[in-house]
Write a protein that holds these residues in place. Structure first.
Motif, PDB file in Angstrom:
ATOM      1  N   GLU A   1       0.726  -1.344   0.020  1.00 31.99           N
ATOM      2  CA  GLU A   1      -0.056  -0.103   0.110  1.00 31.99           C
ATOM      3  C   GLU A   1       1.038   1.417   0.062  1.00 31.99           C
ATOM      4  O   GLU A   1       0.778   2.001  -0.674  1.00 31.99           O
ATOM      5  CB  GLU A   1      -0.822   0.095   1.255  1.00 31.99           C
ATOM      6  N   SER A   2       2.019   1.131   0.861  1.00 26.69           N
ATOM      7  CA  SER A   2       2.782   2.568   0.917  1.00 26.69           C
ATOM      8  C   SER A   2       3.455   2.539  -0.397  1.00 26.69           C
ATOM      9  O   SER A   2       3.678   3.949  -0.879  1.00 26.69           O
ATOM     10  CB  SER A   2       3.591   2.571   2.304  1.00 26.69           C
ATOM     11  N   VAL A   3       4.155   1.593  -0.806  1.00 30.97           N
ATOM     12  CA  VAL A   3       5.041   1.784  -1.895  1.00 30.97           C
ATOM     13  C   VAL A   3       4.237   2.086  -3.089  1.00 30.97           C
ATOM     14  O   VAL A   3       4.575   3.008  -3.887  1.00 30.97           O
ATOM     15  CB  VAL A   3       5.646   0.409  -2.008  1.00 30.97           C
ATOM     16  N   GLU A   4       3.144   1.544  -3.223  1.00 30.71           N
ATOM     17  CA  GLU A   4       2.298   1.891  -4.523  1.00 30.71           C
ATOM     18  C   GLU A   4       2.023   3.212  -4.453  1.00 30.71           C
ATOM     19  O   GLU A   4       1.962   4.028  -5.567  1.00 30.71           O
ATOM     20  CB  GLU A   4       1.185   0.692  -4.626  1.00 30.71           C
ATOM     21  N   LYS A   5       1.514   3.613  -3.347  1.00 23.75           N
ATOM     22  CA  LYS A   5       0.981   5.104  -3.123  1.00 23.75           C
ATOM     23  C   LYS A   5       2.143   6.021  -3.620  1.00 23.75           C
ATOM     24  O   LYS A   5       1.993   6.974  -4.099  1.00 23.75           O
ATOM     25  CB  LYS A   5       0.470   5.362  -1.801  1.00 23.75           C
ATOM     26  N   ALA A   6       3.416   5.643  -3.009  1.00 28.02           N
ATOM     27  CA  ALA A   6       4.593   6.636  -2.957  1.00 28.02           C
ATOM     28  C   ALA A   6       5.202   6.725  -4.623  1.00 28.02           C
ATOM     29  O   ALA A   6       5.434   7.771  -4.950  1.00 28.02           O
ATOM     30  CB  ALA A   6       5.674   5.980  -2.168  1.00 28.02           C
ATOM     31  N   VAL A   7       5.077   5.608  -5.125  1.00 27.30           N
ATOM     32  CA  VAL A   7       5.490   5.206  -6.619  1.00 27.30           C
ATOM     33  C   VAL A   7       4.589   6.091  -7.547  1.00 27.30           C
ATOM     34  O   VAL A   7       4.939   6.774  -8.530  1.00 27.30           O
ATOM     35  CB  VAL A   7       5.946   4.187  -6.924  1.00 27.30           C
ATOM     36  N   GLY A   8       3.336   5.605  -7.293  1.00 26.43           N
ATOM     37  CA  GLY A   8       2.169   6.492  -8.221  1.00 26.43           C
ATOM     38  C   GLY A   8       2.467   6.670  -9.424  1.00 26.43           C
ATOM     39  O   GLY A   8       2.482   5.710 -10.129  1.00 26.43           O
ATOM     40  N   ARG A   9       2.430   7.912  -9.862  1.00 29.08           N
ATOM     41  CA  ARG A   9       2.611   8.224 -11.069  1.00 29.08           C
ATOM     42  C   ARG A   9       3.686   7.757 -11.920  1.00 29.08           C
ATOM     43  O   ARG A   9       3.737   7.742 -13.095  1.00 29.08           O
ATOM     44  CB  ARG A   9       2.472   9.769 -11.351  1.00 29.08           C
ATOM     45  N   PHE A  10       4.742   7.406 -11.232  1.00 34.48           N
ATOM     46  CA  PHE A  10       5.969   6.683 -11.914  1.00 34.48           C
ATOM     47  C   PHE A  10       6.049   5.344 -11.952  1.00 34.48           C
ATOM     48  O   PHE A  10       6.894   4.702 -12.460  1.00 34.48           O
ATOM     49  CB  PHE A  10       7.135   7.073 -11.025  1.00 34.48           C
ATOM     50  N   SER A  11       4.937   4.564 -11.459  1.00 36.39           N
ATOM     51  CA  SER A  11       5.005   3.114 -11.645  1.00 36.39           C
ATOM     52  C   SER A  11       5.434   2.639 -13.070  1.00 36.39           C
ATOM     53  O   SER A  11       5.890   1.529 -13.023  1.00 36.39           O
ATOM     54  CB  SER A  11       3.622   2.595 -11.174  1.00 36.39           C
TER      55      SER A  11
END
Length: 104
Positions: free
Chosen positions: A22-32
């Motif tokens: 949850e935290s990593v996906e939110k943090a990386v977000g637009r850069f995924s």
């Protein structure tokens, strides 16, 4: 984007894995789309006893075609360390991709 989690002196749990994702996906977000893999290293420096800032979360992001980027946080609470490291990797990725855009 692939997320890998490694543990050192910490018991693996579904709750920890869910928090990391949850935290990593939110943090990386637009850069995924521009990050191929994230490695999250969780550790407890004093596995046998409590202590200040003994929980560690190190996040290594691997942008496509670039060297890995790293962020690290320490806290007495593992979940807080995960959140802090996630916030830091968001900042690191933002700076990295903004610099790339400025050059290109």
């Amino acid at each position: 984007m692939q997320i890998e989690i490694s543990y050192r002196d910490i018991d693996k749990s579904d709750a920890i894995e869910a928090r990391v994702h949850e935290s990593v996906e939110k943090a990386v977000g637009r850069f995924s789309e521009r990050v191929t893999r994230i490695e999250v290293h969780l550790g407890d420096h004093n596995a046998h006893k409590k202590g200040p800032d003994d929980k560690r979360c190190m996040i290594e992001a691997r942008p496509a075609g670039a060297d890995p980027l790293v962020a690290e946080a320490h806290d007495e609470d593992l979940y807080k360390a995960i959140g802090q490291a996630s916030d830091k990797i968001r900042s690191v990725l933002t700076r990295h991709f903004e610099r790339q855009a400025d050059r290109g």
